[in-house]
Write a protein that holds these residues in place. Structure first.
Motif, short mmCIF file in Angstrom:
data_model
loop_
_atom_site.label_atom_id
_atom_site.label_comp_id
_atom_site.label_asym_id
_atom_site.label_seq_id
_atom_site.Cartn_x
_atom_site.Cartn_y
_atom_site.Cartn_z
N SER A 131 6.13 -24.56 52.17
CA SER A 131 6.08 -22.95 52.13
C SER A 131 7.33 -22.48 52.44
CB SER A 131 4.82 -22.35 52.98
OG SER A 131 3.87 -23.34 53.00
N VAL A 132 8.05 -22.86 53.58
CA VAL A 132 9.14 -22.01 53.85
C VAL A 132 10.39 -22.32 52.59
CG1 VAL A 132 11.37 -22.04 55.03
CG2 VAL A 132 8.89 -22.07 56.43
N PHE A 133 10.54 -23.68 52.22
CA PHE A 133 11.52 -23.87 51.27
C PHE A 133 11.08 -24.08 49.93
CE2 PHE A 133 13.10 -25.58 55.26
CZ PHE A 133 14.22 -25.10 55.28
N VAL A 141 -6.70 -25.60 58.28
CA VAL A 141 -6.59 -25.01 56.90
C VAL A 141 -7.81 -25.28 56.27
CG1 VAL A 141 -5.19 -25.06 54.82
CG2 VAL A 141 -3.92 -25.01 57.12
N LEU A 160 2.78 -28.56 55.12
CA LEU A 160 2.28 -27.35 54.75
C LEU A 160 3.17 -26.22 55.08
CD1 LEU A 160 -0.33 -29.26 54.72
CD2 LEU A 160 -1.55 -27.32 55.51
N LEU A 161 3.79 -26.41 56.31
CA LEU A 161 4.74 -25.40 56.79
C LEU A 161 6.01 -25.43 56.03
CD1 LEU A 161 3.70 -25.49 60.50
CD2 LEU A 161 3.04 -23.86 59.05
N LEU A 179 -3.48 -29.54 61.95
CA LEU A 179 -3.17 -28.52 61.10
C LEU A 179 -3.92 -28.42 59.80
CD1 LEU A 179 -1.73 -25.81 60.66
CD2 LEU A 179 0.57 -27.18 59.89
N PHE A 218 1.30 -17.86 60.25
CA PHE A 218 2.53 -17.86 59.39
C PHE A 218 2.19 -18.16 57.77
CE2 PHE A 218 5.70 -20.35 57.11
CZ PHE A 218 6.89 -19.15 57.02
N ILE A 219 1.18 -18.99 57.69
CA ILE A 219 0.87 -19.33 56.49
C ILE A 219 0.07 -18.18 55.72
CG2 ILE A 219 -0.64 -20.75 55.13
CD1 ILE A 219 -0.37 -22.93 57.11
N PHE A 230 8.47 -23.76 61.15
CA PHE A 230 8.43 -22.67 60.03
C PHE A 230 9.57 -21.74 60.41
CE2 PHE A 230 6.03 -19.70 62.53
CZ PHE A 230 5.15 -20.49 63.13
N ARG A 252 9.93 -12.53 57.07
CA ARG A 252 10.78 -13.62 56.10
C ARG A 252 11.09 -12.60 55.05
NH1 ARG A 252 7.38 -18.20 53.08
NH2 ARG A 252 9.18 -19.10 52.23
N VAL A 271 -1.55 -24.89 50.78
CA VAL A 271 -1.44 -23.65 51.41
C VAL A 271 -1.78 -22.58 50.36
CG1 VAL A 271 0.25 -21.89 52.07
CG2 VAL A 271 0.23 -24.19 53.03
#
Lengths: 337, 302
Positions: A280-282, B153, A276-277, B149, B241-242, A145, B261, A292
């Motif tokens: 979320s970022v993009f 979650v 998942l990561l 992960l 982070f999530i 991320f 962010r 998420v």
């Protein structure tokens, strides 16, 4: 061989049922009140009770499990607590995006990782080897991320070379669906501008997601190539005057590919977790982002659905890897049959 | 006479010591030959030192517990604030340094819980076997068929977000790796002749498991634990982070990146430095794990 495949499919079914049990236990037995979590902090007791009754959460666990499993067999993943949407429809809408992301990332990781591992082994202890080793240790240590954010910072925001996120520009129209895979559909319809826009949006997420996989594929392939290049049959092939490239690419690589293939299969699964990561970022509209967002609003029904879909995909990938062994190594073919 | 026996006993003890000291020196030499291993050890030692003395070396200790200084928010890195400040004026350097202690705790708890659940199950599955062993291994297979992960979650979405729940979630999905590792090792060792001999002279199963099997499984467990410290920290940071892990004002690296962010690209330092900290920590534990494997368990190099 057919019997072998049939046996493996049977095992896959058993594993999938096990996964169903585990996700069900996680989301229903763990002390927690999904109805209250989903209703939100301001909900009255009556509202929570209604929600509980509506979703059957007040029925005995065994009955809930039977209802859920029956639904799954009909392709029904239940309803989202938040949006009231059918989870199966959401999954069908988001999964193609994730599939495209993961496939492109895996291809990039293989196309770069395997030759780089090979070069690294052949030119051991030269600068190319040093750099690829730095890459291979960094790739698995860098948080995906964070790497994604830094790529956005430098390449999208400072240099302005590529878009920040999403699948297409707001002004670009989606191609008429054929396969529901955006890039494939754009190609089939001949909408080259859409394809270009889609590819430009895909570069950063694909690079981010592929980095850890590239690192481990490179690492395994390098180690195996070094090992293989010292085998007698390679020395023998060289002694008989076969050229360097041919020996390395044909005889050594084929044998080094077996452990590499295992790593590729493993990494495919981890990549599905990584979505998942990265999604979320993009802001990539795939099942990772869906999971998420659902988890953040304590909506466990979609999370269960995504877990099952990812599990199924990982298991299928492992099955393909095992079939790949048989193709690479004839000895395994015989024992398998 | 008794003095002679004593001196013999002492000599035996001394020779044992000398051998293990020689052994240790040999290990240190192998380890020291590899620059990457030494770098990994250096990173881990630095991380541990920062985690231990953190509260005494940071300039603004109150910034990790929710202090607000709006007069100095979002300042660029400077002499007063090496890594700049965040949206409430907290010193990012302070929070990154104190985050080391939190990450160390997270990594230790996850790895310990996972090993405490996984190792005994692995010994049972590998040595006792039978239907019980079969069941353990099938459950392990199912857990290993989904990325950690994703399962974590799922657990957090049932428990609700928060740092304790996040640690619990990762620990709950982390143990199967140890079962797989120990089961394979225990299975191999139980065929060895010294275990056979122990069985022949009537040593009990439990005793064999704990006196003969477990000590011989320790090297790979240690190597895996070292690697897992890094990966567990990374996974917990991913949950942070999530938004499912640590919540503010906890100085957790993943959560810091997530908040920072929103302040990209102008206030880049807010998310850049915590990420660097995660990277260096995970890198350190991975390189150390590699180095330990070369020394302790050279057969399983990959």
């Amino acid at each position: 061989m057919t019997r072998y495949i049939a046996g493996r499919v049977l095992v896959l079914g058993v594993l999938l049922f096990g996964l169903l049990c585990i996700t069900f236990v996680i989301s229903h037995v763990i002390p927690g009140d999904p109805a209250r979590l989903a209703a939100g902090p301001d909900a009255s007791d009556a509202m929570v009770r209604t929600l509980r009754a509506q979703y059957g959460l007040d029925r005995p666990l065994g009955a809930q499990f039977v209802v859920y499993t029956r639904g799954l067999l009909r392709g029904d993943f239940g309803l989202s607590l938040r949006s009231r949407n059918a989870v199966a429809e959401d999954l069908a809408r988001f999964f193609p995006n994730t599939l495209e992301l993961v496939t492109l990332s895996l291809l990039l990781a293989i196309v770069v990782g395997v030759p780089l591992g090979m070069l690294s082994a052949v030119y051991r202890d030269t600068w190319i080897d040093h750099w690829s080793r730095v890459m291979s240790v960094s790739g698995v240590a860098v948080p995906a991320f964070w790497l994604g954010l830094m790529l956005q910072l430098v390449i999208a925001l400072h240099l302005g070379w590529l878009p920040l996120g999403g699948r297409l520009n707001l002004t670009t129209a989606l191609p008429q669906p054929i396969t529901h895979l955006l890039l494939v559909d754009a190609t089939l319809r001949g909408e080259w501008a859409t394809l270009g826009d889609g590819l430009r949006h895909a570069v950063l997420p694909v690079v981010t997601l592929c980095f850890p996989a590239l690192a481990s594929i490179l690492r395994v392939n390098r180690a195996e190539m070094i090992e293989t290049l010292h085998q007698d049959y390679i020395l023998n092939a060289r002694a008989q005057g076969l050229g360097g490239v041919r020996v390395v690419a044909k005889y050594a690589l084929r044998n080094a590919m077996i452990p590499t293939l295992t790593m590729i299969g493993l990494r495919y699964g981890w990549m599905l977790g990584g979505t998942l990561l990265v999604e979320s970022v993009f802001d990539w509209p795939g099942i990772g982002l869906y999971a998420v967002n659902s988890a953040l609003s304590s909506d466990f029904v979609p999370v269960m659905g995504v877990t099952l879909v990812i599990g199924l995909n990982f298991m299928l990938a492992n099955l393909l890897v095992d079939l790949g062994y048989a193709w690479l190594d004839p000895r395994l073919r015989r024992t398998a049959a | 006479m008794s003095a002679r026996v004593q001196s013999l006993a002492f000599r035996g003890w001394w020779e044992d010591r000398a051998t293990s000291a020689r052994e240790a020196r040999r290990y240190a030499r192998i380890f020291g030959r590899n620059a990457a291993s030494v770098a990994g050890l250096g990173l881990v030692v630095t991380f541990l030192a920062i985690a231990l003395v953190g509260p005494w070396i940071v300039p603004y200790p109150e910034d990790a517990t929710g202090a607000v200084h709006l007069d100095r928010k979002l300042q660029a890195p400077s002499r007063a604030h090496w890594f700049g400040t965040d949206e409430v004026g907290d010193d990012v350097y302070t929070r990154v340094v104190l985050g080391a202690r939190l990450s160390l705790q997270i990594g230790l708890v996850i790895t310990l819980v996972a090993a405490l659940i996984g190792v005994p199950l692995g010994v049972v599955a590998g040595y006792v076997g039978g239907p019980l062993g079969e069941i353990i291994m099938r459950v392990t297979d199912v857990f290993l068929a989904v990325p950690a992960l994703v399962l974590a979650v799922a657990v957090v979405s049932a428990l609700g977000p928060g740092i304790v729940n996040a640690i619990l979630a990762v620990a709950l999905v982390w143990w199967p790796g140890y079962v797989r590792l120990v089961q394979g090792k225990a299975l191999a060792i139980s065929q060895e002749s010294y275990v056979e001999a122990a069985r022949a002279v009537g040593v009990g199963r439990v005793r064999i498991a704990f006196v003969h099997l477990l000590p011989n499984c320790l090297s790979p467990i240690l190597v895996k634990a070292s690697m897992d410290m890094g990966t567990a920290i990374l996974t917990a940071a991913s949950l942070g982070f999530i938004g499912l892990g640590a919540q503010p004002p906890f100085p957790e690296w993943g959560a810091m990146i997530s908040h920072g962010r929103n302040y990209l690209p102008t206030w880049w330092w807010y998310s850049a430095f915590p990420g660097l900290a995660i990277y260096l920590t995970v890198l350190g534990f991975n390189l150390l794990g590699d180095g330990l494997r070369d020394v302790l368990d050279p057969k399983s190099r990959g």
